[in-house]
Motif scaffolding. Structure first.
Motif, PDB file in Angstrom:
ATOM      1  N   SER A  45      42.425  29.668  30.671  1.00 33.38           N
ATOM      2  CA  SER A  45      40.878  29.247  29.591  1.00 33.38           C
ATOM      3  C   SER A  45      40.043  30.061  29.848  1.00 33.38           C
ATOM      4  O   SER A  45      39.255  30.515  29.126  1.00 33.38           O
ATOM      5  CB  SER A  45      40.067  27.707  29.427  1.00 33.38           C
ATOM      6  N   GLU A  48      40.989  33.483  28.339  1.00 35.65           N
ATOM      7  CA  GLU A  48      41.123  34.098  27.173  1.00 35.65           C
ATOM      8  C   GLU A  48      39.958  34.608  26.754  1.00 35.65           C
ATOM      9  O   GLU A  48      40.064  35.499  25.961  1.00 35.65           O
ATOM     10  CB  GLU A  48      41.381  32.161  27.240  1.00 35.65           C
ATOM     11  N   MET A 112      48.042  38.737  29.014  1.00 37.19           N
ATOM     12  CA  MET A 112      46.916  38.965  27.745  1.00 37.19           C
ATOM     13  C   MET A 112      47.170  40.429  27.397  1.00 37.19           C
ATOM     14  O   MET A 112      46.990  40.759  26.884  1.00 37.19           O
ATOM     15  CB  MET A 112      45.691  38.081  28.932  1.00 37.19           C
TER      16      MET A 112
END
Length: 565
Positions: A45, A48, A112
Motif C-alpha cells: 500500500s 502504491e 511498479m
C-alpha cells in the motif's frame, strides 16, 4: 524514487518476499535500526502511493537534466540504477539513450517500475532484484556508471554494510567509471532542525513529510497522505563528510559534492547532497591534491606580492592577529604575545609533540621549540612560506626540532593518535570544509591531547549578507563561528579546558587589522609600492577596512579556543 536494494536471500538463492499488508515496527519503533528492516516498511500500500510522493512531472522540472548532462559529459553509455524504486530515474535514463539496468531489493517496487516504464514511453525495463551487499552475485557485467539515488543509501544502518555496498559498487564499475549517490542534508537536520524547500525529490502535494524522531543513529520519517493514511521509514542520518570519507576509503579517487544540484552552496542550505565519486586513478599534480578553496589560498600565499607583504608588514615571523596593549604597539610584538599567551596554557615539555596547522613562516613553531623544548610538526600549504621557514629554522639551529611539511589540514599526513597538541592560528578560515578539518584534528590528536587555535570568524547570529565583501575578498562561501566550533568539537568528543573553551578577544581583531592598515599606508610612503604591486595594495587596504568595519559592527569576532580530546 526510494531505493531499497537490500533483501533477504535463502541459501538456495531465491528471495523471500516479506512485505506485509501493514508496516510493523514493534513496541518501540525508534529502536528499529537494522539494515534489513526495509522489508517491513515498503508494504504494497505504501509502494502504491510512492509516485504521488515523488510527482514525476514536478521532479523532472526541479531536477532538470542534471544527471543526464553529468553522465554525458563523462562519456557514459551503460548505467546500473541500483535503487530503482518505482523507476523514475531508470525511465529518464532510457529516454536519454543510456543502456540501463534497473535493480532494487523490493519486488513490489520493481513491479511498479516495470509498469511505469511501459506507461512512460513504452520502455521495457531490464529489472533485477538484488542486494547491494552481494551486488556482483545478483547482477552481472561492468558499467560506466552506477547511480544510487533517492536517499536510498540511508537504509543501511551498519558501517560494515555501507562499506560492503560501496565496495560492490566500486567492483562493478569500469576502470574509469563513476558512482553517483545522493542523500538528505542530515547535517542541517541534526544541527539546526528540519526544514525543507519542498522543491527537490519529494515534490508531491498530497503528502506531508517530516521527521518524527531524530538522533545521530536514526531518522524516523513520517509520511501523511491526504487520505489520512500514515507511513514511516527508519533511516540512518548520514553526515555528508562521513559519506565522502567512506567513498574515499573504499577506493574512489575523487569525490565531488553538489547541494541541490548546485556546485556552490552553503552546507546548511541544500535539502539534498549529490556525491559524484570517480574510480579512475590519475597521477595528480600538486594543485589537484588540494580542495578548490585550499588551492586558492595556496596560490595566494605563494604569490610574490603576498610573500613580500606579509613578511614586511604583517609581523615578519608571525602572520596572525596580535594581542595589543597599546595603540601604537609594533605588530610583531602583539603577534608574539598571542603565541606566548597560547603556549602558556599548554604545560609543554621536551617530550611534547606539537602539530602546527597552517604554520606560515614558522614563527610559532620556533617559539615553541626554543622556549619549551618540544618537537614541532609544521604543516603548511605554501611552498614559498615553507622554504622561508626552513631557512629561518636552520639559521636558529632548529632543523632537528621542527619538521616542515607541505600539505593541507583537510588531509593531515600523520597517523591516528600521534601528537600531543594541535595548534593553529588564523588558518582554519581558509578551509572550505572546516568540519573535515576538525575530524582530521580528532583523528590525529592523542586521547587526552589538547587543541588550541584562533580563527577570524563570523559572530554568532551574524546576518550572512553583511559578510559578503569579506567573503568575496578571501574567496570563501562562509566563515566559522564560535557556535560552529563549540558545537562540532563537542560532537567529536572534545571538552573545553576552561569555561566554555573560548576566550573571546573581538576588540583585538579590530586593533590588529587597523594597525596593519596603518602600517601598510606608512610603508607605502617609504617605497613598499616598489616591491608590491599597486593592485595588490589597493585590494589589501580595501579588505583590511572591511575587517575593521565588520569587527566594530560586531559582525566578526576572534579569540582563543582551548579544548581537550
Amino acid at each position: 524514487m526510494g531505493g531499497r536494494a537490500v533483501g533477504h536471500r535463502l541459501a538456495s538463492g531465491g528471495f523471500v518476499i516479506t512485505a506485509r499488508p501493514v508496516q510493523e515496527f514493534g513496541d518501540n519503533p525508534v529502536e528499529v535500526r537494522e539494515t534489513g528492516h526495509y522489508t517491513e516498511e515498503y508494504v504494497p500500500s505504501f509502494v502504491e502511493k510512492w509516485d504521488s510522493l515523488i510527482d514525476w512531472e514536478k521532479r523532472t522540472q526541479s531536477e532538470g537534466n542534471f544527471f543526464i548532462d553529468l553522465l554525458r559529459k563523462r562519456g557514459v553509455r551503460s548505467v546500473l540504477d541500483v535503487a530503482t524504486g518505482t523507476g523514475f530515474h531508470s525511465v529518464r535514463l532510457l529516454e536519454a539513450g543510456f543502456e540501463t539496468v534497473s535493480a532494487d531489493g523490493s519486488a513490489d517496487m520493481l513491479a511498479m517500475a516495470f509498469e511505469n516504464g511501459m506507461k512512460h514511453g513504452d520502455h521495457i525495463l531490464r529489472v533485477v532484484q538484488a542486494d547491494w551487499r552481494w551486488l556482483n552475485r545478483d547482477v552481472h557485467g561492468e558499467y560506466d556508471a552506477i547511480v544510487c539515488l533517492g536517499n536510498s543509501f540511508t537504509h543501511l544502518f551498519s558501517e560494515r554494510d555501507r562499506r560492503k555496498a560501496l565496495a560492490e559498487f566500486y567492483a562493478m564499475l569500469k576502470h574509469d567509471g563513476i558512482l553517483i549517490l545522493d542523500q538528505r542534508n542530515y547535517d542541517a537536520m541534526l544541527d539546526r532542525g528540519y526544514s525543507s524547500k519542498h522543491t527537490f525529490y519529494y515534490c508531491g502535494e498530497d503528502v506531508s513529510v517530516e521527521p518524527e524522531f531524530l538522533d545521530e543513529g536514526l531518522c524516523r520519517m513520517r509520511y501523511n497522505f491526504h487520505d489520512n493514511s500514515v507511513y514511516h521509514l527508519n533511516m540512518f542520518p548520514l553526515r555528508k563528510d562521513y559519506t565522502r570519507r567512506l567513498m574515499s576509503e573504499v577506493g574512489f579517487q575523487r569525490v565531488e559534492t553538489y547541494g541541490d544540484f548546485q556546485h556552490t552552496y552553503k552546507d546548511e542550505q541544500p535539502d539534498f547532497f549529490v556525491h559524484v565519486a570517480e574510480k579512475e586513478y590519475r597521477m595528480e599534480d600538486a594543485e589537484d591534491a588540494y580542495s578548490s578553496v585550499v588551492s586558492t589560498a595556496r596560490s595566494y600565499y605563494n604569490s610574490p606580492d603576498a610573500d613580500t607583504f606579509y613578511s614586511a608588514v604583517w609581523g615578519g615571523e608571525d602572520i596572525h592577529i596580535g594581542l595589543y596593549e597599546g595603540d601604537k604597539e609594533p605588530i610583531a610584538d602583539a603577534s608574539r604575545r598571542t603565541v606566548a599567551r597560547m603556549a602558556g596554557k599548554l604545560g609543554l615539555t621536551e617530550e611534547s609533540v606539537v602539530l602546527d596547522l597552517g604554520s606560515g613562516f614558522g614563527g610559532s613553531a620556533r617559539y615553541l621549540a626554543e622556549n619549551h623544548g618540544c618537537r614541532v610538526l609544521a604543516l603548511n600549504l605554501s611552498e614559498v612560506e615553507n622554504q622561508r621557514a626552513r631557512e629561518l629554522n636552520a639559521q636558529r639551529g632548529l632543523t632537528d626540532k621542527i619538521e616542515v611539511t607541505d600539505g593541507s589540514f583537510e588531509s593531515i599526513p600523520y597517523p591516528d593518535d600521534s601528537v600531543d597538541v594541535i595548534w593553529s592560528q588564523d588558518a582554519f578560515l581558509h578551509s572550505g570544509n572546516r568540519l573535515r578539518v576538525l575530524e582530521e584534528v580528532a583523528r590525529v590528536l592523542k586521547k587526552g591531547g589538547q587543541l588550541i587555535f584562533t580563527d577570524p570568524m563570523a559572530a554568532d547570529g551574524c546576518p550572512e549578507e553583511v559578510l559578503q565583501p569579506i567573503l568575496d575578498r578571501i574567496h570563501l562561501d562562509d566563515m566559522g563561528s564560535p557556535d560552529f566550533y563549540g558545537r562540532n568539537l563537542k560532537r567529536l568528543g572534545f571538552t573545553p579546558v576552561e569555561g566554555d573553551g573560548f576566550e573571546e578577544h573581538r576588540d583585538q581583531l579590530v586593533n590588529h587589522y587597523g594597525r596593519v592598515l596603518e602600517e601598510t599606508e606608512r610603508q607605502e610612503g617609504e617605497g613598499l609600492g616598489q616591491r608590491v604591486s599597486s593592485d595588490y595594495l589597493t585590494s589589501m587596504k580595501k579588505g583590511l577596512g572591511h575587517w575593521v568595519d565588520g569587527g566594530r559592527a560586531k559582525h566578526l569576532t576572534w579569540g582563543i579556543f582551548h579544548y581537550r580530546r
